[in-house]
Design a protein around this motif. Structure first.
Motif, PDB file in Angstrom:
ATOM      1  N   GLY A 114      -9.677   1.315  -3.164  1.00 55.52           N
ATOM      2  CA  GLY A 114     -10.166   1.014  -1.827  1.00 55.52           C
ATOM      3  C   GLY A 114      -9.084   0.757  -0.806  1.00 55.52           C
ATOM      4  O   GLY A 114      -9.359   0.195   0.265  1.00 55.52           O
ATOM      5  N   ARG A 140      -6.717   5.279  -3.777  1.00 53.57           N
ATOM      6  CA  ARG A 140      -8.022   5.538  -3.151  1.00 53.57           C
ATOM      7  C   ARG A 140      -9.135   4.825  -3.917  1.00 53.57           C
ATOM      8  O   ARG A 140     -10.038   4.233  -3.320  1.00 53.57           O
ATOM      9  CB  ARG A 140      -8.291   7.037  -3.105  1.00 53.57           C
ATOM     10  CG  ARG A 140      -7.405   7.818  -2.144  1.00 53.57           C
ATOM     11  CD  ARG A 140      -7.770   9.287  -2.145  1.00 53.57           C
ATOM     12  NE  ARG A 140      -6.855  10.087  -1.350  1.00 53.57           N
ATOM     13  CZ  ARG A 140      -6.956  10.244  -0.036  1.00 53.57           C
ATOM     14  NH1 ARG A 140      -7.957   9.665   0.623  1.00 53.57           N
ATOM     15  NH2 ARG A 140      -6.080  10.980   0.627  1.00 53.57           N
ATOM     16  N   THR A 185       0.831  -1.205   0.000  1.00 54.82           N
ATOM     17  CA  THR A 185       0.000   0.000   0.000  1.00 54.82           C
ATOM     18  C   THR A 185       0.868   1.258   0.000  1.00 54.82           C
ATOM     19  O   THR A 185       0.538   2.256  -0.652  1.00 54.82           O
ATOM     20  CB  THR A 185      -0.942   0.002   1.214  1.00 54.82           C
ATOM     21  OG1 THR A 185      -1.722  -1.199   1.219  1.00 54.82           O
ATOM     22  CG2 THR A 185      -1.884   1.194   1.173  1.00 54.82           C
TER      23      THR A 185
END
Length: 340
Positions: A224, A221, A209
């Motif tokens: 998710g 974003r 991430t």
């Protein structure tokens, strides 16, 4: 050249091109490694006694605190941020820790307090960036001034550390045969932090991430991914590393002083960038940051051997930094051209 030879040459060229396109992010890391090896070989040829167990051991131990800071900074820069507060946080946690130790508090209490304070400072920077829309440069600059002021509030003068547990971190020697390479607990701590940083970034969802956010935050974003939480944790990790660096630097110097760590944040950023981490985020490795720290430490050691002014360290690092930023821009530009 025969047709079969031409085909083989073309296949090799294609394979090399494919490897370069898939592993372009490693090119600056290899570049830093080549520079490090070249400096070592050149220094050994010039001085004759440079590449020795004593000098190599000192290279790690003298820069253990910087190595810890560089790991935390790598997490932040990979997200596209920056943390200018690490040097001041290191000084503040070191000052408060030394003050608490001088008042008789046990090490088992003081060290966690230092780490928690570092985490709190990192969290404050992250909150300013994420929830108040403050630019990372400005948010961390504000935290730098705050931490430096807090360090002066603890004491205006140096505080000597006499706690045996803290001093043991630097004084203990783990060594084989006499004259061989040795380690101290501070060096082991630094290497453990590097190992944990590598494992987290390369083998966890949190690490993936981090890279996704640095590559394209908007896309992250839309996929998710927990962007806010991840960026907050990146700054918290940087703060914890600054607190741990405060412990290591206090053990290294045997005292704390409010002006400790001035300019250290710039040294840390320089080491991370020289190690191949893009300032725009999304590309870089903790291993590269470690190599960058060793490049920085080797330059300082060579200049010390020459008996020259330490100002040449800044000049040399500045030149290397400029070269690596230009190389990074070229890599980014070529990667964009290949995608299009």
């Amino acid at each position: 050249m025969t047709a079969s030879g031409t085909e083989r040459h073309g296949a090799v060229a294609t394979a090399v091109q494919r490897f370069r396109s898939r592993h372009a992010s490693w090119v600056p890391v290899f570049g830093a490694l080549v520079i490090l090896v070249a400096m070592m070989v050149g220094a050994q040829a010039y001085f004759g006694t440079f590449v020795t167990p004593r000098v190599l051991s000192a290279l790690l131990l003298d820069n253990a605190y910087l190595l810890i800071l560089a790991v935390g900074m790598t997490f932040v820069i990979l997200t596209g941020g920056i943390d200018l507060s690490v040097g001041a946080v290191m000084a503040f946690t070191g000052m408060l820790g030394a003050s608490l130790l001088s008042q008789g508090l046990p090490t088992a209490v003081v060290v966690p307090v230092m780490l928690l304070l570092g985490a709190g400072m990192g969290l404050a920077v992250g909150v300013m960036v994420q929830y108040f829309g403050v630019q990372p440069f400005i948010a961390s600059l504000a935290a730098m001034f705050a931490a430096r002021g807090l360090a002066f509030m603890v004491s205006l003068s140096s505080i000597k550390v006499e706690d045996p547990a803290i001093l043991w971190l630097q004084s203990a020697r783990i060594q084989g045969a006499p004259g061989s390479f040795y380690l101290t607990p501070t060096g082991i701590l630094a290497l453990l932090v590097v190992l944990v940083g590598i494992l987290v970034l390369q083998f966890t969802r949190f690490g993936r991430t981090i890279y996704a956010i640095g590559g394209n935050e908007q896309s992250a974003r839309l996929m998710g991914l927990p962007v806010v939480r991840t960026k907050l944790l990146a700054y918290v990790i940087s703060g914890v590393c600054a607190g741990l660096a405060g412990v290591v630097f206090t053990a290294y110097t045997g005292a704390s002083y409010p002006l400790n760590g001035i300019g250290t944040e710039l040294d840390t950023i320089a080491a991370v960038v020289i190690g191949g981490t893009l300032l725009t985020g999304g590309s870089g490795y903790v291993l590269g940051s470690m190599i960058g720290v060793f490049v920085y430490g080797t330059i300082k050691t060579v200049i010390s051997f020459l008996g020259a002014e330490q100002a040449w360290t800044r000049i040399t690092i500045g030149g290397l930094l400029l070269i690596f930023v230009v190389v990074q821009r070229v890599i980014v530009a070529r990667s964009g051209t290949q995608r299009s």
